[in-house]
Structures are given as structure tokens and as C-alpha cells.
Enzyme design. Structure first.
Site, mmCIF file in Angstrom:
data_model
loop_
_atom_site.group_PDB
_atom_site.id
_atom_site.type_symbol
_atom_site.label_atom_id
_atom_site.label_comp_id
_atom_site.label_asym_id
_atom_site.label_seq_id
_atom_site.Cartn_x
_atom_site.Cartn_y
_atom_site.Cartn_z
ATOM 1 N N THR A 148 3.070 54.955 60.795
ATOM 2 C CA THR A 148 1.833 54.185 60.623
ATOM 3 C C THR A 148 2.038 52.751 61.007
ATOM 4 O O THR A 148 0.924 52.347 61.155
ATOM 5 C CB THR A 148 1.592 54.098 59.000
ATOM 6 O OG1 THR A 148 2.956 53.716 58.525
ATOM 7 C CG2 THR A 148 1.080 55.591 58.452
ATOM 8 N N HIS A 163 -9.925 88.309 61.254
ATOM 9 C CA HIS A 163 -9.323 87.273 60.455
ATOM 10 C C HIS A 163 -9.772 85.859 60.596
ATOM 11 O O HIS A 163 -10.128 85.348 59.450
ATOM 12 C CB HIS A 163 -7.566 87.357 60.756
ATOM 13 C CG HIS A 163 -6.856 86.657 59.643
ATOM 14 N ND1 HIS A 163 -6.063 87.116 58.799
ATOM 15 C CD2 HIS A 163 -6.912 85.284 59.626
ATOM 16 C CE1 HIS A 163 -5.813 86.180 58.119
ATOM 17 N NE2 HIS A 163 -5.855 85.028 58.623
ATOM 18 N N GLU A 164 -9.938 85.552 61.733
ATOM 19 C CA GLU A 164 -10.471 84.126 61.813
ATOM 20 C C GLU A 164 -11.804 83.975 61.571
ATOM 21 O O GLU A 164 -12.356 83.042 61.025
ATOM 22 C CB GLU A 164 -10.085 83.593 63.402
ATOM 23 C CG GLU A 164 -8.909 83.609 63.773
ATOM 24 C CD GLU A 164 -7.920 82.818 62.780
ATOM 25 O OE1 GLU A 164 -8.282 81.809 62.385
ATOM 26 O OE2 GLU A 164 -6.825 83.158 62.517
ATOM 27 N N LYS A 187 4.756 50.225 60.841
ATOM 28 C CA LYS A 187 5.542 49.326 59.970
ATOM 29 C C LYS A 187 6.482 48.502 60.953
ATOM 30 O O LYS A 187 6.236 47.291 61.050
ATOM 31 C CB LYS A 187 6.514 50.042 59.074
ATOM 32 C CG LYS A 187 5.376 50.657 57.854
ATOM 33 C CD LYS A 187 6.459 51.057 56.889
ATOM 34 C CE LYS A 187 7.271 52.222 57.314
ATOM 35 N NZ LYS A 187 6.638 53.470 57.614
#
Length: 609
Positions: free
Chosen positions: A211, A428-429, A213
Site C-alpha cells: 500500500t 458453467h460460466e 508505507k
């Protein structure tokens, strides 16, 4: 930024010098001395060696009544007594030996002893004295630890025009505001002292990995005109007790000498873990932590020394380290929101050549939950894809594909599905997408593909929210579980059997259902009771049950019932929309990849021609 400290030669440099000297003695002096040793022999051996022409040089020493001679190579010296031998001269002529009166050099036993024994010892003593002086200088004096292990290895930086600035860090406005205040205080402390305000001694940056830092700390170094010490928490941990504490003392000694300054300790959890509960063993880490606590808030104030530290495990830090007076302020560096992701993408896009029509807002929505490091990786992957395709700039499609690479991996070009497998994956998708589309409060479908990926997925359905959602209600979570079961439900409705393709769906659906019951209080039987505790929230959030075995059994029953309920709902939705299921699956089978817009056009009645 550039480093101020002059680098010191490592200890292995001196070991290499000693090794080279010993190799020189062993391979040059010692063999030379050994080959010049004199071997006594009888006269008959001298005669036989002469007749066999194995004599190289002969010296007749009449006064000593002896003969010195060497072998043909001159590597060995022999000595024998003189005998009345009238044919000696002719025999030496016939053998080809040299006997014109040259003196055969002999090694004195005293010289041999000095070179073999005394010289190496003298060299070791001299080097030992030199290394001892160097160690004392590196360690700070005669009372310091040996080998300079008590010396701090912190890197010292000063202001630089080429360093990272706050303008280079996007998506973390609150964190930048806190750290900007620190820089302003170091530049103009009188402004704060006039009102009686004192700057926090320590600031702890906490957040998930990636992130920014460490980048924020580097930005402080770039913005500040004071010395900046940078060190990792693991560098304090040594094998010998007392070494880490010595490093802490040396670090703060250097910092006080250069005050005002900033000290940045990355991954402070390596040295700042909670104390107690450990029996025996090496307490080096605890001693180091005690020294750090003393230096941060001892009898002597650290005037002008500001401590910055970063960690993604704040719950593991010792409470004494986190109290006011040591780390007065905690600055969360969380995952960026939609606006932050867009800003981060724009910052990293400045480093590459991009097209003019890039929609960073759309890319930011697709990359929901991505950290700053992942967004930087997405931009870089897009640039690499543009180079592979022979283009001189990055297009929108490159960025969208790079998000899929980060999420699901690269396309497996060599993976060939059979016709039956391709049909199953298509249904399936589409099952996932159709269940999601027929429910309210579900994220719109962005893309559906049945192209295998290197992560192991044979296909996937991408849903993209219009914006960030900080709260999810019970209905939304239940719809998410139903969407996850839609793939398996489609297999059951169409083929009457099931495959292994739903393993990841099952795992995610179970995780959401368990969290609803144990963490969110969304069950009828347990009400608002926390049945599960979360640790390491920034590192995946390890969950552990905090209830009796009987309650665990009840939790399992409710989790199963919740997933079964949503699974049945998914089967019902697909059964009621079987025609659209077949039509969409056929279209996906032919195209392999379709967009959310194509999916919605077919679903709403008009298949694209």
C-alpha cells in the site's frame, strides 16, 4: 537520494588477504625450501646415478672431503663422501653432468626454520593486531562488541532533487497530510513551539503489504532537508545476546548527533513483538526491544529525532512500544478507494507511453481491491503487452488484459480443451453470469471467457461494481453465494452431473457463509455474538473459532443450510431461464470471450448478428 556514509570494507576482505598470504607461503616458499634439502647417500649410489646419466650438477668439496650433487631436475641435493676414484672425471664427462666448479646453493637450517615457522606466525600476529584495531574502531571503542556487530547498519540519506516526493505518492491523502506535518515541523519548529505544541516522537504506519508505507517514508526523505536514517527491523536481530541492543544504542547516538533528523524502521514487528510467555532460549530479541523502548522514551529526551516505523502486523507489537510518548500517532495506510486507484494509475502511467483515450476510471473499477503495488504492476504488464504486440504506446485493451493477468494469470495458449469440456465450461460460466444478472444488488457482468489461464482456471466471469461499497447487507451476501453456486447449478441442470470445476466456487461460498454466521451476526440462532476472532487482518485475516464444540457443530449446520438454500435458488433461476442459458452458452462456445454488453443484449432478447 544519495548515501552519506562511506562504506567500510567487510570482514571477509581481511580473511581473503590472510588466505592469499598463506597460499603464497604454501605454494612458493615451502616447496622451494623443501626441494633444497640435502640427502646423505653412499658413493655407490653416486656412481650408479652417474652411469645412468641421472646427475645434473656436481660440486667436489676437497676441504670438507665430500661431494655434493643434484639429480637431473635439480630438485634434490645429495651428499656423499669422497673416495679415491681416478675415473671420476671421465665418468662425469660421459654422464653430461656439470662440474665446472659452480656452487650448489644450500638452504641454511636457520633460514628454513624462519621461513617455515616464524614468518607465518609473525604475519598472523601482525594481521591480528591490525584487525583488532579495525574492529574497535568499527564497534566504537575497546569496550564494544567484536567484528563491528554492535555497529548500526542504518543507511543515511539527505535531501535530493531526484528522490521520491509526496507528489509521487497518490491515493493516501490522509497519510500524506500527517507526514507533511512532520516535515513542516522539522523545517520550522518555532511555529509549533509558539503555541506550546510538541511534535509526536513516533509515527507508526500500518496497512496491508503493497500500500506504499515504505514509499511514504521515502517521500518524507525526499521532502525533508534533514538527515534520514533508514533501517529494517530484522537488522537489529543478531545471533549473540547484546548485539541488537548495541545497534539500537549506536543508531540513536548517530541520530542525536545529526538532530533534527528522521529515523525510519521498516518491518518493526521483527524486533517489536510482544514480550513474555517464552521460557529459556535466546532473549536477544527481548533485550533489543527493551533498549529500543529506553531510547525512545528514556531520561534523556530525543530532541529533534522523529521515529517513523512501518508494519503490517500491528496486533503483534508490544503494548509498551505503542503507548503515547513512544509511538504517539498511528497512520493507517489502507487499500486505495476508487478515486485513489485512479490517481495511482495516472501516476504510474506517466512513466510509460499511453494512448490519449485511456479510461482510467474504468480500469480503476475493474481493479477493485488492488493495492498500489498491484496497480503499478498492472501498468507495467500493459506496457510489456504493448511491446510484445509491436506497438509504441499502451492502449485501453492492454490495461484491461493486464488486470486479468494479475487476477487469473496469463492465457494458456497450449491448453486445448476437448469439445465436451468446452461445452461444460461454457455452461458453467454462463451459469454464474445468468444467476448474477437475474438477481438484484449484484455487480454487472463485465466479461465472460472460457480461455484457460495459468492460475488453473478454465474460464471466469468478471463482475465490476460501479463504485466502491463499504457495507454489504445480508441480501447482497446471499446473492453473492448464489452467484458462486451458479456454475455448479448449470452443470446439474444441463448435464445432470457435476465436475471438479467448481472447487474454487465452493471454497469462496463457504467462506462467505461462515463469515455471515460467525463474524457478521447474520444468523437467527446466535444473534449478535462473535464466534470467530480475526488476527493478522492485514495479512489475509486468519480466523479462529472462539466457542464450544457444540456451538461449532451448530455453526457447521447453519453454514451448510445457507449454502444449500442459495444453491437451490441458483438452480431455480437457471431452470426458469433455460432457453437463455442454452443461447448464451452456445454464443460463448463459439466466441470463447464475450463482453458484458454482448451478454446483456442476448439476455434482453436480441442476439448480435
Amino acid at each position: 537520494m544519495h548515501e552519506v556514509k562511506t562504506p567500510k570494507k567487510p570482514l571477509i576482505f581481511y580473511y581473503i588477504i590472510v588466505l592469499l598470504i598463506m597460499m603464497l607461503l604454501n605454494f612458493l616458499f615451502v616447496p622451494w625450501m623443501s626441494k633444497r634439502q640435502i640427502i646423505e647417500t653412499d658413493y655407490s649410489t653416486f656412481i650408479s646415478m652417474t652411469e645412468s646419466q641421472d646427475v645434473g650438477q656436481v660440486e667436489i668439496q676437497a676441504q670438507e672431503n665430500q661431494i655434493l650433487f643434484t639429480n637431473k631436475d635439480g630438485t634434490v641435493i645429495y651428499k656423499t663422501g669422497m673416495v679415491n676414484d681416478p675415473d671420476l672425471t671421465q665418468r662425469l664427462y660421459d654422464s653430461g653432468a656439470k662440474f665446472s666448479g659452480e656452487i650448489i646453493e644450500q638452504a641454511s637450517p636457520i633460514v628454513s626454520f624462519l621461513v617455515t615457522w616464524i614468518l607465518p606466525i609473525a604475519i598472523f600476529i601482525a594481521l591480528g593486531q591490525y584487525l583488532s584495531r579495525k574492529m574497535m574502531q568499527n564497534a566504537g571503542g575497546p569496550n564494544s562488541m567484536m567484528f563491528g556487530m554492535g555497529k548500526s547498519s542504518a543507511k543515511v540519506y539527505v535531501q535530493s532533487t531526484e528522490g521520491i516526493r509526496f507528489a509521487d505518492v497518490a491515493g493516501e491523502d490522509e497519510a500524506k497530510e500527517n507526514l507533511t506535518e512532520i516535515v513542516e515541523y522539522l523545517h520550522n519548529p518555532e511555529k509549533y513551539k509558539e503555541i506550546g505544541a510538541s511534535m509526536p516522537k513516533g509515527i507508526l504506519l500500518v496497512g496491508p503489504p503493497g500500500t506504499g508505507k515504505t514509499m511514504l517514508a521515502k517521500a518524507v526523505a525526499g521532502e525533508s532537508s534533514v538527515p534520514f536514517f533508514s533501517i529494517s527491523g530484522s537488522e537489529f536481530v543478531e545471533m549473540f545476546v547484546g548485539m541488537g541492543a548495541s545497534k539500537v544504542r549506536d543508531l540513536f547516538k548517530q541520530a542525536k548527533e545529526k538532530a533534527p533528523c528522521i529515523v525510519f524502521i521498516d518491518e518493526i514487528d521483527a524486533v517489536g513483538e510482544k514480550r513474555g510467555g517464552k521460557l529459556g532460549g535466546n532473549d536477544e530479541r527481548e533485550q533489543t526491544l527493551n533498549q529500543l523502548l529506553t531510547e525512545m522514551d528514556g531520561f534523556e529526551g530525543n530532541n529533534g529525532v522523529v521515529i517513523l516505523a512501518a508494519t503490517n502486523r500491528p496486533d503483534s507489537l508490544d503494548p509498551a512500544l505503542l503507548r503515547p510518548g513512544r509511538f504517539d500517532r498511528r497512520v493507517p495506510v489502507e487499500l486505495p478507494d476508487l478515486k485513489g486507484r485512479e490517481e495511482i494509475l495516472r501516476v504510474h502511467a506517466k512513466k510509460v507511453k499511453i494512448a490519449d483515450n485511456i479510461d482510467f476510471g474504468k480500469i480503476a473499477r475493474m481493479a477493485s481491491g488492488a493495492s498500489g503495488a498491484e496497480l503499478a504492476n498492472i501498468v507495467n504488464e500493459a506496457a510489456l503487452r504493448a511491446v510484445r504486440d509491436g506497438r509504441a504506446f499502451v492502449q485501453q485493451a492492454d490495461l484491461e488484459e493486464s488486470i486479468e493477468v494479475v487476477i487469473a494469470g496469463y492465457q494458456r495458449k497450449n491448453a486445448i480443451l476437448t469439445d465436451e469440456e468446452k461445452h461444460i465450461v461454457s455452461y458453467h460460466e454462463i451459469g454464474h453470469a445468468l444467476v448474477a444478472a437475474k438477481q438484484s444488488h449484484s455487480a454487472p457482468v463485465q466479461k465472460i471467457t472460457i480461455v484457460p489461464r495459468t492460475s488453473g482456471a478454465l474460464g471466469y466471469t468478471m463482475q465490476v461494481d460501479d463504485g466502491d461499497h463499504n457495507l454489504m447487507n445480508k441480501t447482497e451476501l446471499e446473492n453473492k453465494i448464489a452467484t458462486l453456486t451458479g456454475g455448479r447449478a448449470a452443470e446439474e441442470v444441463v448435464f445432470g452431473s457435476v465436475t471438479t470445476g467448481a472447487s474454487n466456487d465452493i471454497e469462496q461460498a463457504t467462506k462467505i457463509a461462515r463469515a455471515m454466521i460467525t463474524q457478521y451476526g447474520m444468523s437467527d440462532g446466535f444473534d449478535m455474538v462473535a464466534l470467530e476472532t480475526i488476527s493478522n487482518q492485514y495479512l489475509g485475516g486468519d480466523a479462529s473459532l472462539a466457542c464450544s464444540p457444540e456451538t461449532q457443530t451448530a455453526i457447521d449446520k447453519q453454514v451448510v443450510a445457507l449454502v444449500k438454500q442459495q444453491h437451490a435458488k441458483a438452480v431455480q433461476i437457471l431452470t426458469e431461464n433455460r432457453d437463455k442459458l442454452d443461447e448464451l452458452a452456445k454464443y460463448l462456445y463459439e466466441k470463447e470471450t464475450i463482453t458484458g454488453e454482448e451478454f446483456m443484449n442476448i439476455l434482453e432478447g436480441g442476439e448480435e448478428k
